[in-house]
Design an enzyme around this catalytic site. Structure first.
Site, PDB file in Angstrom:
ATOM      1  N   ASP A 112     -57.492 -51.527  25.165  1.00 37.93           N
ATOM      2  CA  ASP A 112     -57.664 -50.644  26.034  1.00 37.93           C
ATOM      3  C   ASP A 112     -56.566 -50.565  27.396  1.00 37.93           C
ATOM      4  O   ASP A 112     -56.072 -51.761  27.565  1.00 37.93           O
ATOM      5  CB  ASP A 112     -59.032 -50.514  26.892  1.00 37.93           C
ATOM      6  CG  ASP A 112     -59.405 -51.898  27.561  1.00 37.93           C
ATOM      7  OD1 ASP A 112     -58.954 -52.829  26.914  1.00 37.93           O
ATOM      8  OD2 ASP A 112     -60.010 -51.974  28.761  1.00 37.93           O
ATOM      9  N   GLU A 136     -61.429 -54.536  28.694  1.00 38.71           N
ATOM     10  CA  GLU A 136     -61.064 -55.757  29.554  1.00 38.71           C
ATOM     11  C   GLU A 136     -60.813 -54.961  30.854  1.00 38.71           C
ATOM     12  O   GLU A 136     -61.157 -55.654  31.644  1.00 38.71           O
ATOM     13  CB  GLU A 136     -59.912 -56.246  28.945  1.00 38.71           C
ATOM     14  CG  GLU A 136     -59.402 -57.595  29.619  1.00 38.71           C
ATOM     15  CD  GLU A 136     -58.840 -57.436  30.915  1.00 38.71           C
ATOM     16  OE1 GLU A 136     -58.635 -58.326  31.712  1.00 38.71           O
ATOM     17  OE2 GLU A 136     -58.095 -56.323  31.067  1.00 38.71           O
TER      18      GLU A 136
HETATM   19 ZN    ZN Z   1     -54.578 -56.741  30.710  1.00 36.14          ZN
END
Ligand code: ZN
Length: 376
Positions: A70, A135
Site C-alpha cells: 500500500d 502499513e
Molecule cells: Zn513504508
C-alpha cells in the site's frame, strides 16, 4: 532504453494504484514471480487488508523479507510534475507514488530471490516474504495479524529484513536496528463553564491545566542510551472553548511520547499521572500504546546486512533507531532479529516521490548478498 528487471517490476507495481488498504493486484504480481522459484503463497485476508505470506523451504533458519504494497494518497495531483501512478524515469530517477516507500524495495526483494535461487538452488534454511497492504493505515489487519497466524502454528522467523527506506544520503548508509516506542495520551481536564464576567462562579480548565502542561513540556524523561536518543514528549492538539464570553468547561489535550528503552509505557504513564495529580486537576486520561520500543543488537542479521552493503557498495553502515514506527514493532516481539534496509527516504509521502533508478539495482544486489551470507 532497456530497463533492469528490478526497475521494470518496480514500475509495474507503481502502475497498480494501491492506496491503503487496497493491494490492487500487487501481491498477485509478486506471487507470479515467486511461485516458479518454489515459493508457496498464502493469501491472508483480514478485513479489507490483503496479506501475502510466501515461503520457500520448510527448514530453519528462516529469513523473511517484509514490506507493504500500500501507498499513501498522492495529495493534490497538480503538485506532481509526473503522474503518480504512471511511473517514468527522468534524469536517472524513477518517479511515482511508492517508488521509495516501498515498491522499489519489493521489486528488489523479488529479483534478489530470483538470482539467489538460480545460483543456490540447494540453499540452506527457508526464505519468506511477509507482505501487507495496510502499513500506512491503521495497521490493524496487516503484519500484526500475519504474525499472530504464524505464532499460532509455531512458525518462527529468525531474521527479518524490512525494506523500508532507511537510507539518508546514499543507499545503505543507514540501517535501522530498532525503533522508539510510541505512546499516545488523551487528556480531558474538567472545569466549570461560566460567563467571563463572573469568573468566581466558573473554573477555567485552561488556566488550571496550563502549569501542568508547562511541567510536562519541561520534564526531563531520560537521557537516552547507546542505541536510542532521549525520550520526547510533544503536545499534538489542544482544544477548549467556544470563544465569545464563555469560560470553557473542558480542555482536551492530545500528546505523544516517542520513547526509548530507558522508560516503559507504564513508567511514563505513572509519571504523567503524578504531574497531573501534583497540580490537583480534575481529569480523565486515556492511553493508546501504538508500539513498544524494540532493538536488535549486533548479531547474524546486522553483521550480514553490514557485510552485504560493504561488498556491494564499499560503504560502512551506521546503525540507527530514529524515525517513525514501522511494522518491525510487530515482528521483533516474536524474538526475530529485525533490521530495516531500504532506499533513500528524502521524498517519501511527498509529491514527486522518487528514487535514483540505479539505487534499486544496488539494493537488489545487497538483498541478494544478504541471502548469500545467511543462507548460501
Ligand atoms: Zn513504508
Amino acid at each position: 532504453m532497456t530497463l533492469s528487471p528490478t526497475l521494470e517490476l518496480a514500475m509495474d507495481l507503481i502502475r497498480r494504484k494501491s492506496v491503503t488498504p487496497d493491494d490492487a493486484g500487487c501481491q498477485e504480481l509478486m506471487m507470479s514471480r515467486l511461485a516458479p522459484l518454489g515459493f508457496a503463497g498464502e493469501n491472508l485476508r483480514f478485513g479489507e487488508t490483503d496479506n501475502l505470506w510466501a515461503r520457500k523451504g520448510s527448514d530453519g533458519p528462516l529469513l523473511a523479507f517484509a514490506g507493504h504494497t500500500d501507498v499513501v494518497p498522492t495529495g493534490p495531483e497538480k503538485n506532481w510534475a509526473y503522474a503518480p501512478f504512471d511511473p517514468v524515469i527522468k534524469d536517472g530517477y524513477l518517479y511515482g507514488r511508492g517508488a521509495a516507500d516501498m515498491k522499489g524495495s519489493l521489486a528488489a526483494f523479488i529479483t534478489a530471490c530470483e538470482r539467489f535461487v538460480g545460483k543456490y538452488p540447494q540453499h540452506r534454511g527457508s526464505i519468506a516474504l511477509l507482505i501487507t497492504s495496510d502499513e500506512e493505515g491503521p495497521a490493524r489487519d496487516g503484519t500484526v495479524k500475519v504474525v499472530d497466524t504464524l505464532e499460532k502454528r509455531n512458525e518462527k522467523i529468525d531474521w527479518c529484513l524490512i525494506g523500508e527506506p532507511s537510507s539518508t544520503n546514499q543507499v545503505g548508509d543507514i540501517i535501522k536496528n530498532g525503533r522508539r516506542g510510541s505512546l499516545h495520551g488523551y487528556l480531558t481536564v474538567h472545569g466549570v463553564q461560566g460567563h467571563v464576567a463572573y469568573p468566581h462562579m466558573a473554573e477555567n480548565p485552561v488556566h488550571l491545566a496550563a502549569p501542568a502542561l508547562d511541567a510536562l513540556a519541561n520534564e526531563f524523561w531520560d537521557s537516552g542510551n547507546d542505541f536510542f536518543p532521549p525520550t520526547t514528549f510533544q503536545i499534538t492538539k489542544i482544544e477548549a472553548g467556544t470563544g465569545s464570553n464563555v469560560i470553557p468547561g473542558e480542555l482536551l489535550v492530545h500528546f505523544n511520547f516517542r520513547y526509548c528503552t530507558e522508560n516503559t509505557a507504564e513508567s511514563l504513564e505513572e509519571r504523567v499521572v503524578a504531574i497531573l495529580d501534583r497540580h490537583k486537576l480534575n481529569y480523565d486520561l486515556q492511553w493508546h500504546l501504538s508500539g513498544r520500543p524494540f532493538l536488535t543488537d549486533r548479531g547474524a542479521l546486522v553483521t550480514a546486512a553490514q557485510s552485504a552493503i560493504r561488498q556491494v557498495t564499499g560503504r560502512e553502515t551506521e546503525l540507527s533507531t530514529s524515525g517513525g514506527t514501522s511494522d518491525g514493532r510487530f515482528i521483533a516481539p516474536t524474538g526475530a532479529q529485525v533490521v530495516e534496509l531500504g532506499p533513500l527516504n528524502a521524498t517519501i509521502h511527498k509529491a514527486d516521490e522518487c528514487v535514483k533508478a540505479e539505487d534499486l539495482d544496488t539494493l537488489s544486489e545487497i538483498y541478494e548478498q544478504v541471502l548469500v551470507e545467511l543462507l548460501g
